[in-house]
Motif scaffolding. Sequence first.
Motif, short mmCIF file in Angstrom:
data_model
loop_
_atom_site.label_atom_id
_atom_site.label_comp_id
_atom_site.label_asym_id
_atom_site.label_seq_id
_atom_site.Cartn_x
_atom_site.Cartn_y
_atom_site.Cartn_z
N ILE A 1 -27.87 55.16 20.00
CA ILE A 1 -27.29 55.32 21.33
C ILE A 1 -26.67 53.99 21.72
O ILE A 1 -27.30 52.94 21.63
CB ILE A 1 -28.36 55.73 22.35
N ALA A 2 -25.45 54.03 22.16
CA ALA A 2 -24.78 52.81 22.59
C ALA A 2 -24.99 52.62 24.09
O ALA A 2 -24.85 53.56 24.87
CB ALA A 2 -23.29 52.89 22.27
N PHE A 3 -25.36 51.43 24.47
CA PHE A 3 -25.58 51.13 25.89
C PHE A 3 -24.37 50.39 26.43
O PHE A 3 -23.89 49.43 25.83
CB PHE A 3 -26.82 50.26 26.08
N ASP A 4 -23.90 50.84 27.59
CA ASP A 4 -22.77 50.19 28.23
C ASP A 4 -23.31 49.11 29.16
O ASP A 4 -23.89 49.40 30.20
CB ASP A 4 -21.95 51.22 29.02
N THR A 5 -23.18 47.85 28.80
CA THR A 5 -23.75 46.76 29.59
C THR A 5 -22.78 46.21 30.63
O THR A 5 -23.19 45.52 31.55
CB THR A 5 -24.19 45.60 28.69
N ALA A 6 -21.52 46.51 30.50
CA ALA A 6 -20.53 46.01 31.46
C ALA A 6 -20.50 46.93 32.68
O ALA A 6 -20.46 48.15 32.54
CB ALA A 6 -19.16 45.94 30.83
N PRO A 7 -20.53 46.37 33.90
CA PRO A 7 -20.48 47.23 35.09
C PRO A 7 -19.10 47.87 35.24
O PRO A 7 -18.09 47.31 34.82
CB PRO A 7 -20.76 46.28 36.24
N ALA A 8 -19.09 49.04 35.85
CA ALA A 8 -17.83 49.73 36.08
C ALA A 8 -17.03 48.98 37.14
O ALA A 8 -17.55 48.07 37.81
CB ALA A 8 -18.09 51.17 36.53
N ALA A 9 -15.79 49.36 37.34
CA ALA A 9 -14.89 48.63 38.22
C ALA A 9 -15.36 48.59 39.67
O ALA A 9 -15.23 47.58 40.35
CB ALA A 9 -13.49 49.24 38.15
N GLY A 10 -15.96 49.67 40.21
CA GLY A 10 -16.36 49.71 41.62
C GLY A 10 -17.83 49.46 41.85
O GLY A 10 -18.31 49.56 42.99
#
Length: 93
Positions: free
Chosen positions: A2-11
């Motif tokens: 499972i890949a974890f998205d560590t970067a926050p979204a734009a908003g």
Amino acid sequence: MIAFDTAPAAGDVSPGLLGFLVVAGLGFALYLLVKSMRKRISKIEVPSEAELRRQRNEARASAPSGSSEPVTPVVPPATPATPTTPTTPPNAP
């Protein structure tokens, strides 16, 4: 995997460093308050049951011969404050 998205979204908004510092400061203040409370409570002297019985027996022995218990003053209960404005009945014209 499972890949974890560590970067926050734009908003997205996160508490960041300021939020961490506020929570850490509150925790440290709580620690100091509990430490002070424990110090003050440890200074309180609580009489033992044996000491209380001894004082009670001494008070009975020194009381007048007509009574077996020490006399305690009777304080009347406080009266409630009276209203300063006159009240009218609900059905008054």
